[in-house]
Design a protein around this motif. Structure first.
Motif, PDB file in Angstrom:
ATOM      1  N   LEU A 105       0.833  -1.202   0.000  1.00  0.00           N
ATOM      2  CA  LEU A 105       0.000   0.000   0.000  1.00  0.00           C
ATOM      3  C   LEU A 105       0.872   1.257   0.000  1.00  0.00           C
ATOM      4  O   LEU A 105       0.638   2.204  -0.767  1.00  0.00           O
ATOM      5  CB  LEU A 105      -0.905  -0.030   1.245  1.00  0.00           C
ATOM      6  CG  LEU A 105      -2.038   0.973   1.270  1.00  0.00           C
ATOM      7  CD1 LEU A 105      -3.031   0.667   0.173  1.00  0.00           C
ATOM      8  CD2 LEU A 105      -2.743   0.941   2.629  1.00  0.00           C
ATOM      9  N   LEU A 106       1.896   1.235   0.853  1.00  0.00           N
ATOM     10  CA  LEU A 106       2.791   2.397   0.922  1.00  0.00           C
ATOM     11  C   LEU A 106       3.534   2.589  -0.400  1.00  0.00           C
ATOM     12  O   LEU A 106       3.700   3.720  -0.869  1.00  0.00           O
ATOM     13  CB  LEU A 106       3.802   2.236   2.065  1.00  0.00           C
ATOM     14  CG  LEU A 106       3.257   2.388   3.488  1.00  0.00           C
ATOM     15  CD1 LEU A 106       4.404   2.515   4.475  1.00  0.00           C
ATOM     16  CD2 LEU A 106       2.336   3.593   3.616  1.00  0.00           C
ATOM     17  N   ALA A 107       3.955   1.460  -1.018  1.00  0.00           N
ATOM     18  CA  ALA A 107       4.676   1.555  -2.286  1.00  0.00           C
ATOM     19  C   ALA A 107       3.767   2.162  -3.352  1.00  0.00           C
ATOM     20  O   ALA A 107       4.173   3.040  -4.127  1.00  0.00           O
ATOM     21  CB  ALA A 107       5.154   0.173  -2.711  1.00  0.00           C
ATOM     22  N   LEU A 108       2.516   1.714  -3.349  1.00  0.00           N
ATOM     23  CA  LEU A 108       1.541   2.225  -4.310  1.00  0.00           C
ATOM     24  C   LEU A 108       1.357   3.728  -4.123  1.00  0.00           C
ATOM     25  O   LEU A 108       1.324   4.506  -5.079  1.00  0.00           O
ATOM     26  CB  LEU A 108       0.212   1.491  -4.082  1.00  0.00           C
ATOM     27  CG  LEU A 108      -0.656   1.324  -5.311  1.00  0.00           C
ATOM     28  CD1 LEU A 108       0.058   0.449  -6.327  1.00  0.00           C
ATOM     29  CD2 LEU A 108      -1.992   0.699  -4.912  1.00  0.00           C
ATOM     30  N   MET A 109       1.261   4.094  -2.857  1.00  0.00           N
ATOM     31  CA  MET A 109       1.096   5.510  -2.532  1.00  0.00           C
ATOM     32  C   MET A 109       2.309   6.300  -3.033  1.00  0.00           C
ATOM     33  O   MET A 109       2.163   7.365  -3.639  1.00  0.00           O
ATOM     34  CB  MET A 109       0.950   5.656  -1.021  1.00  0.00           C
ATOM     35  CG  MET A 109       0.859   7.081  -0.547  1.00  0.00           C
ATOM     36  SD  MET A 109       0.863   7.140   1.257  1.00  0.00           S
ATOM     37  CE  MET A 109       2.605   7.301   1.568  1.00  0.00           C
ATOM     38  N   GLY A 110       3.509   5.734  -2.818  1.00  0.00           N
ATOM     39  CA  GLY A 110       4.725   6.401  -3.265  1.00  0.00           C
ATOM     40  C   GLY A 110       4.715   6.602  -4.770  1.00  0.00           C
ATOM     41  O   GLY A 110       5.035   7.687  -5.272  1.00  0.00           O
ATOM     42  N   LEU A 111       4.278   5.551  -5.465  1.00  0.00           N
ATOM     43  CA  LEU A 111       4.219   5.630  -6.925  1.00  0.00           C
ATOM     44  C   LEU A 111       3.271   6.756  -7.358  1.00  0.00           C
ATOM     45  O   LEU A 111       3.616   7.587  -8.205  1.00  0.00           O
ATOM     46  CB  LEU A 111       3.726   4.280  -7.472  1.00  0.00           C
ATOM     47  CG  LEU A 111       3.552   4.237  -8.983  1.00  0.00           C
ATOM     48  CD1 LEU A 111       4.924   4.183  -9.668  1.00  0.00           C
ATOM     49  CD2 LEU A 111       2.710   3.029  -9.408  1.00  0.00           C
ATOM     50  N   VAL A 112       2.093   6.778  -6.763  1.00  0.00           N
ATOM     51  CA  VAL A 112       1.112   7.815  -7.112  1.00  0.00           C
ATOM     52  C   VAL A 112       1.693   9.195  -6.819  1.00  0.00           C
ATOM     53  O   VAL A 112       1.556  10.133  -7.607  1.00  0.00           O
ATOM     54  CB  VAL A 112      -0.209   7.606  -6.326  1.00  0.00           C
ATOM     55  CG1 VAL A 112      -1.166   8.755  -6.587  1.00  0.00           C
ATOM     56  CG2 VAL A 112      -0.852   6.289  -6.717  1.00  0.00           C
ATOM     57  N   MET A 113       2.420   9.305  -5.699  1.00  0.00           N
ATOM     58  CA  MET A 113       2.996  10.601  -5.341  1.00  0.00           C
ATOM     59  C   MET A 113       4.019  11.046  -6.380  1.00  0.00           C
ATOM     60  O   MET A 113       4.054  12.221  -6.782  1.00  0.00           O
ATOM     61  CB  MET A 113       3.642  10.536  -3.948  1.00  0.00           C
ATOM     62  CG  MET A 113       2.609  10.498  -2.833  1.00  0.00           C
ATOM     63  SD  MET A 113       3.350  10.130  -1.224  1.00  0.00           S
ATOM     64  CE  MET A 113       3.932  11.746  -0.735  1.00  0.00           C
TER      65      MET A 113
END
Ligand code: ADP
Length: 520
Positions: A105-113
């Motif tokens: 989830l955090l990685a996904l968030m990082g990608l979106v950011m």
């Protein structure tokens, strides 16, 4: 004198101050809880988002507005993620995702950011009427899908939890859901729809209010485990709002006089608000206490009445079968009689309590001899003491004791209760002693009922005389007790201008009960 700040900036500062205060309060409330920490991060990212939002529309920063616009969605991604994590975690204190899911989830968030700050999300900015208008690129879709999933997921999770929850948890979840719904509703109807369909962004400037409202409601739900009353909350909200309006007025004053006047008003209103909230809380607490006492009363009384009634029913139905011997019948009838007597005493106690509390109990005060009254009570308790195997000792003073002004029957009830307790809470081979002292100088008598029984702990000594107070070991020893004897005794002693209190060296060390009465 022109005050330094333009209204929008004041507004931003006030909102960030509120968000930070909320974060601080929630953190202090329980620094180790994951739910609380998630809230703190959510509040930080909301403030960062607000700052980026403010600068992105500020005329002074038109040239760099693309950077700030990208930053708004850069900060929005963790906001949505934190919201989802909070919904998933609350009210638990630990994150309940497995480590793997959490990091994905955090990685996904990082990608979106990362995509959000790149030209994929917003390609460039077109300036129209000297306000910036971002041109979205294909990357924005990633953010839209991610955002909708996170927010939609949060709401779904909260609704699911709400269905299962009970009591205070249910109220907390309801609050948070109401906060999210209000915030999302406001964003969709006043920002999203007007911007997308009508190209109007008038309400964007109010977005700080929406987020703060949500944060405020959620902080309240997290911190106040006891969301007791909508009236208290409404009063708190109303007072805070009024204070805020005046704070903004203070900060946007144009002259020193205006500033001082507004400041004075602000202080007065804040003090008044605090007093109002406190008053409401006190009132509600009292109401709650009463309603709790009432429900305790009903549950204790129904339990206590049922036990003897069941016993009586048991013996009567055995006798209906008619298979018993004469000796058995006699024994059973005796048991039915004793149980029934207990029931009558119980009902009398209950009636006494309600009369006492309504102030309807009548005392017939006369000049009486306390010695006689104690004598009678000790005599009556001789048999029960003997039956239990507890010695009952009675020490009278040598000389005559002056009379006291008392209702003889009620006073007798106090001593009976103390001696009865002494016997009840003392093991076989122990003793209960009753002693009377006359203090000529202070014009009073002291009666001490002491036992060698189970004793009391320090904290129990204080609560003993409360209604339905059943403490420590006594609770186990005597399952039938209702914890009203001493409560009634206290009321009776107060009506006699006397006192009653207990002392004990601790568990197993016996107890001493003191009764003090003024003499005539
Ligand atoms: P009850 O005995 O019916 O429960 P009381 O009001 O008379 O009600 O007593 C309240 C509680 O105080 C008891 O349940 C018991 O735990 C404690 N208590 C009273 N008297 C004594 C005593 N002499 N020694 C130890 N505990 C006592």
């Amino acid at each position: 004198m022109q005050f330094l700040l333009e209204p929008n900036l004041i507004f931003l500062i006030v909102v960030i101050a509120i968000n930070s205060t909320l974060a601080f309060v929630v953190y202090k409330n329980n620094p180790r809880s994951a739910a609380n920490l998630l809230f703190v991060f959510l509040s930080i990212f909301s403030s960062l988002w607000l700052i980026a939002n403010y600068i992105s529309t500020h005329p002074k920063f038109l040239e760099s507005s693309i950077v700030w616009i990208r930053l708004t969605i850069f900060f929005a991604a963790p906001q949505a993620t934190l919201l989802f994590l909070l919904a998933h975690t609350f009210p638990s204190e630990k994150i309940r995702f497995s480590r793997r899911v959490f990091f994905v989830l955090l990685a996904l968030m990082g990608l979106v950011m990362i995509v959000n700050v790149s030209p994929f999300a917003f390609e460039r900015v077109a300036i129209e009427d000297s306000s910036p208008r971002p041109i979205p690129g294909p990357g924005i879709m990633l953010f839209v899908v991610f955002g909708i999933t996170m927010v939609g997921g949060s709401i779904t999770l909260l609704i699911k939890k709400l269905k299962k929850a009970t009591g205070i948890e249910k109220q907390q979840l309801r609050f948070i859901l109401a906060g999210i719904s209000a915030m999302m509703g406001a964003i969709i109807f006043t920002i999203l729809i007007p911007v997308v369909f009508f190209g109007k962004n008038y309400f964007v400037q109010y977005s700080p209010v929406y987020t703060s409202f949500f944060l405020g409601v959620t902080a309240y739900a997290i911190v106040k485990h006891n969301l007791f009353n909508i009236r208290v909350i409404a009063t708190e909200l109303f007072s805070t709002l009024i204070a805020l309006v005046f704070l903004i007025r203070v900060l946007s004053s144009n002259t020193v006089n205006e500033f001082l006047f507004n400041l004075l008003l602000f202080v007065i209103l804040s003090v008044f608000g605090v007093l109002l909230v406190r008053g409401t809380i006190r009132e509600i607490r009292e109401l709650q206490r009463l309603s709790q006492a009432k429900s305790d009363f009903v549950s204790i009384v129904s339990h206590q009445l049922r036990t003897p009634l069941t016993t009586i029913k048991g013996f009567v139905s055995m006798m209906q079968e008619g298979k018993e011997t004469d000796a058995e019948r006699k024994d059973w009838l005796q048991k039915v009689y004793i149980t029934n007597e207990r029931l009558i005493r119980l009902v009398n106690d209950i009636l006494n309590i309600s009369r006492m509390e309504e102030g309807r109990i009548e005392y017939e005060f006369q000049d009486v001899d306390a010695l006689d009254i104690i004598d009678g009570a000790v005599t009556e308790m001789k048999m029960p003491a003997q039956d239990k195997g507890v010695a009952l000792l009675w020490t009278k003073p040598d000389e005559a004791v002056p009379r006291v002004r008392a209702d003889a029957l009620k006073l007798r009830q106090v001593f009976l209760n103390l001696i009865d307790n002494g016997i009840k809470y003392t093991d076989v081979n122990g003793w209960v002693s009753v002693r009377l002292f006359h203090n000529k100088d202070l014009r009073k008598i002291d009666v001490i009922v002491q036992d060698t029984g189970m004793g009391l702990e320090k904290k129990e000594v204080r609560s003993l005389f409360e209604r339905f107070s059943r403490v420590g070991a006594g609770q186990k020893t005597n399952a039938e007790g209702m914890g009203i004897g001493l409560y009634i005794a206290r009321h009776i002693m107060e009506a006699h201008n006397g006192k009653i209190w207990a002392e004990s060296e601790g568990r197993g060390m016996g107890s001493k009960f003191y009764v003090e009465l003024p003499t005539i």
